[in-house]
Design a protein around this motif. Structure first.
Motif, short mmCIF file in Angstrom:
data_model
loop_
_atom_site.label_atom_id
_atom_site.label_comp_id
_atom_site.label_asym_id
_atom_site.label_seq_id
_atom_site.Cartn_x
_atom_site.Cartn_y
_atom_site.Cartn_z
N ILE A 150 -12.59 2.78 1.66
CA ILE A 150 -11.93 3.64 2.58
C ILE A 150 -11.91 3.20 4.09
CG2 ILE A 150 -11.29 5.79 3.59
CD1 ILE A 150 -12.02 7.17 1.01
N GLN A 151 -13.00 2.70 4.57
CA GLN A 151 -13.22 2.28 5.76
C GLN A 151 -12.71 0.81 5.92
OE1 GLN A 151 -17.57 2.81 6.63
NE2 GLN A 151 -17.45 4.75 5.55
N CYS A 195 -10.12 -0.51 4.31
CA CYS A 195 -8.47 -0.76 4.04
C CYS A 195 -8.08 -0.44 5.34
CB CYS A 195 -8.16 0.49 3.22
SG CYS A 195 -6.43 0.17 3.07
N PRO A 196 -7.15 -1.58 5.66
CA PRO A 196 -6.51 -1.82 6.99
C PRO A 196 -5.26 -0.85 6.99
CG PRO A 196 -6.16 -3.73 5.84
CD PRO A 196 -7.01 -2.91 4.94
N VAL A 197 -4.69 -0.31 6.00
CA VAL A 197 -3.45 0.39 6.08
C VAL A 197 -3.66 1.98 5.54
CG1 VAL A 197 -1.88 -1.67 6.09
CG2 VAL A 197 -2.68 -0.55 3.85
N ASP A 198 -4.91 2.32 5.65
CA ASP A 198 -5.30 3.72 5.08
C ASP A 198 -4.67 4.10 3.59
OD1 ASP A 198 -6.91 4.34 7.00
OD2 ASP A 198 -4.98 5.08 8.28
N ALA A 199 -4.66 3.05 2.68
CA ALA A 199 -4.05 3.31 1.44
C ALA A 199 -5.10 3.69 0.25
CB ALA A 199 -3.46 1.77 0.90
N GLU A 255 1.35 1.98 -0.99
CA GLU A 255 0.91 1.62 0.34
C GLU A 255 0.04 0.42 0.23
OE1 GLU A 255 2.61 2.81 2.42
OE2 GLU A 255 2.99 4.99 1.85
#
Lengths: 553, 186
Positions: free
Chosen positions: B119-120, B122-126, B141
């Motif tokens: 989660i940390q 992922c650059p696009v909060d997917a 996403e």
């Protein structure tokens, strides 16, 4: 002006650019009555049978369904529901082959039919004329009706032109200009009552000034029957128009041009010029949906070509496997060279007959040997210009071809690629046999894919920026929290967190300082001394001096 | 005399006007960075060795990076950049990475231990999930950047190539088979 007079006076017609006279081949299938096909053993009902969002399955495996029961609900505005076309049990929901040029599979609901064709209790019938057009549109939407001419655009959406567009002319498209297809022809000859009822409903909904029913002059029986039906119906604003046979007169923009002389504005809709076009089979389906509460469960399919033993028109339930339909029609006459869904000009080749009939399957052609010209090697474009002369959209097919080949997607749009209706006239006349339409389809797909990628990357950028902003904000919050803590520490030195030892020392020092302050500046025993005491001090000082000057060895 | 006065006055006037315009219409940032960023695929994957698409765009403008370092964008992006910047096209820096089919991250949910490391990353909060709870990827996403794969301590994230469906299927360009010109050219 009275339109009833026009029934006997031919209406003025216009021409569109280009077009082709093709060999019709309709006699193969249009001579026999429509034969209803009983429910097959299994129905494969695709969830996406229309333009727009696919329907969402709303039944589960093992569930018993009745005829006409909604089994997939529409998702989004541009969408349509699907229904069980016979009663039975849902045995699977999953990917099965569907009629598509790719030959790929797509989600389908599979129903094992029970052969009883059980219907739910029909709701009490009511007079549709008491209903608002919005309610009628909702009924049409719930019936899962999409443009049955083959375009499959959800009809309820098309009927909702919006309050800013007043529809003055309703056009019923019964042109059926592609060779081989005769389903609309047979429908008009046998079910004219449904068509008239459908027109009545649409007139009630849209309140147009006139309604034009366009039929090509190669269908004289249908013309006679529809003329009679219209005059008997008393629909005064309705006029049956006989138009000359020319491919592709059934194209929406071409038909509007022929009947009204108007051009649909570029990038616009017929509604922009007050016109709405509906296919004749769609109109009949609307009548059944509103008057008989019967959703779109079946359609008339022209099964034709020299490869079919008994070519003709069949009323087929949506979801019937094509192989079952062909078996019902007496099987293959000879091993088919090609199986085509749709007409020979705009249809596509099926990979096999294991696909279901869908709402858009107006025609199936099983070609015999040498029936259709074989695909031959394309030669170089000679710039002969024949394609440009036949193009009904007045495009420059050669230029589009070159730009598609060069993958120049900007330039090809400058030449209005998206006005191409993929009618296939250009490829048909091309002396070099270049598969032009396939180039245009390729280019359209490329452009759509690019737009989709752009949309996705924009979204990713937005999300990435939002994340960066959030992380920056959290970091700042953390820092300011730390700073506040530090400040709080500096402000209150004697608080609980301070070292107890340090506090004790500080307190002791404070006490000493206090004492010091209260003590007299000099010692009490150094003032007002007696002579004797002075003498003692002097002696003591002399002793101290002596010891410091002469330290012990 | 009046001529000199007039010219001086005009010079003063235009000077003031330009001075005002420079303040009023000042361009924030470098617009060419925006244009380059708009062409990049926004996977934020860092395969160009910069920390995302925008830093790479800034590096291109600063002359620190070539235009051929974006594998997800492939040749199309490189050509678009060469077109925009008026520089010669270059062969792709990493042909192998560029020819990889597009894939999406999928978490094997039964193996996930809920460590939140992906989660940390992922650059696009997917990726959604919480500590000690199962995580999952929001497929729509996911940009396929693979940044979540290395941090996973139990290797439960796999990159699944996109399936071809009737929705993403495309008509192919007519091939050599039915176009002799193409055949002769190749």
């Amino acid at each position: 002006m009275s339109f009833s007079n026009n029934l006997h006076h031919p209406q003025r017609l216009w021409h569109f650019h280009g077009g082709l006279h093709l060999e019709e081949c309709k006699a193969l299938s249009n001579g026999t009555e429509i034969r209803p096909m009983p429910a097959p053993e299994k129905l494969y009902i695709p969830l996406a049978q229309h333009i727009g969002g696919p329907a969402e399955a709303m039944v589960s495996i093992g569930e018993t369904v009745l005829s006409g029961q909604k089994i997939g609900r529409a998702q989004g505005y541009i969408s349509a529901p699907v229904h069980a076309s016979s009663s039975g049990r849902v045995i699977d929901i999953g990917d099965y082959p569907v009629p598509h040029p790719s030959g790929l599979s797509a989600p389908c609901i599979v129903i094992q039919t029970d052969g009883e064709d059980r219907w739910p209790q029909p709701p009490a019938s009511e007079n549709y004329s008491s209903l608002q057009s919005g309610e009628l549109r909702e009924r049409i939407r719930e019936a899962g009706i999409a443009g049955l001419g083959g375009a499959l655009f959800p009809t309820s959406v098309k009927l909702n032109a919006g309050p800013e567009h007043k529809i003055s002319t309703l056009i019923i498209n019964a042109v059926e200009c592609e060779p081989y297809i005769s389903s609309d022809d047979r429908l008009m000859r046998e079910q004219s009552a449904d068509i008239i009822n459908g027109i009545r409903i649409l007139m009630h909904m849209l309140k147009p000034e006139r309604c034009l029913l366009a039929i090509e002059d190669n269908k004289p029986q249908a013309l006679d029957i529809m003329r009679q039906a219209v005059s008997e119906s008393g629909l005064k604003q309705c006029l049956v128009c006989k138009i000359p046979t020319l491919y592709p007169s059934g194209g929406e923009k071409q038909l509007i041009r022929i009947l009204t002389g108007k051009e649909v504005p570029w990038n616009g809709l017929p509604a922009n010029i007050g016109i709405l076009v509906q296919n004749v089979a769609t109109v009949a389906a609307i009548a059944q949906a509103i008057l008989q509460h019967r959703p779109l469960l079946s359609r008339i399919v022209t099964l034709t070509g020299q490869g079919i033993a008994k070519p003709g028109n069949y009323e087929v339930r949506i979801g019937t496997p094509l192989s079952d339909l062909i078996a019902f029609a007496g099987g293959y006459q000879q091993p088919p060279e090609r199986l085509i869904m749709g007409g020979p000009m705009m249809g596509f080749t099926l990979h096999n007959d294991a696909v279901p009939i869908t709402k858009g399957s107006n025609c199936i052609i099983a070609t015999g040997r040498d029936e259709l010209p074989e695909a031959v090697d394309a030669l170089a474009c000679t710039r002969c210009g024949q394609c440009e002369r036949v193009c009904p959209a007045q495009l420059l097919p050669q230029q589009l071809y070159w730009y598609a080949r060069a993958r120049d997607m900007d330039k090809i749009q400058d030449y209005n690629l998206f006005d191409c209706i993929e009618c296939g006239c250009c490829a048909h006349v091309c002396p070099s046999h270049i598969p032009l339409v396939q180039y245009y389809r390729f280019a359209k797909n490329e452009i759509w894919a690019k737009e989709e990628d752009k949309r996705k990357s924009d979204r990713a950028r937005e999300r990435h920026q939002a994340r960066e902003a959030r992380l920056a904000r959290l970091e700042q919050q953390r820092k300011s929290r730390l700073r506040r803590k530090k400040e709080a520490l500096n402000k209150k030195p004697g608080n609980k967190t301070a070292d107890p030892k340090k506090t004790a020392i500080e307190a002791a020092m404070k006490r000493v300082a206090e004492k010091k302050k209260n003590r007299p500046a000099t010692a009490a025993n150094t003032q007002n001394l007696s002579a004797d005491q002075e003498k003692q001090i002097q002696q003591a000082n002399a002793r101290r001096q002596a010891t410091t000057e002469d330290p012990p060895a | 005399m009046s001529a000199i006065l007039a010219i001086t006055l005009m010079a003063l006037l235009f000077g003031l006007l330009l001075g005002y315009a420079a303040v009023r219409f000042r361009v924030e940032g470098d617009p060419i960075v925006e244009k380059i960023d708009a062409l990049l695929p926004q996977t934020q994957c860092g395969q160009c060795s910069y920390a995302g698409c925008r830093p790479y765009a800034e590096a291109i403008v600063a002359g620190e990076a070539e235009i051929n370092r974006c594998p997800p964008g492939g040749e199309a992006t490189m050509l678009a950049l060469s077109d925009l910047l008026g520089v010669d096209p270059l062969p792709l820096d990493d042909e192998e990475a560029a020819s990889k089919p597009k894939a999406l991250a999928v978490i094997i949910e039964k193996d996930c231990i809920g460590c939140t490391l992906c989660i940390q990353a992922c650059p696009v909060d997917a990726i959604v999930g919480a500590a000690k709870q199962m995580h999952t990827v929001i497929a729509e996403e996911c940009t396929g950047c693979e940044l979540c794969v290395p941090p996973c301590p139990v290797e439960c994230i796999i990159m699944q190539p996109l399936q071809e469906t009737i929705n993403n299927w495309r008509w192919p360009l007519p091939t050599d088979e039915n176009d002799t010109l193409l055949r002769n050219a190749s």
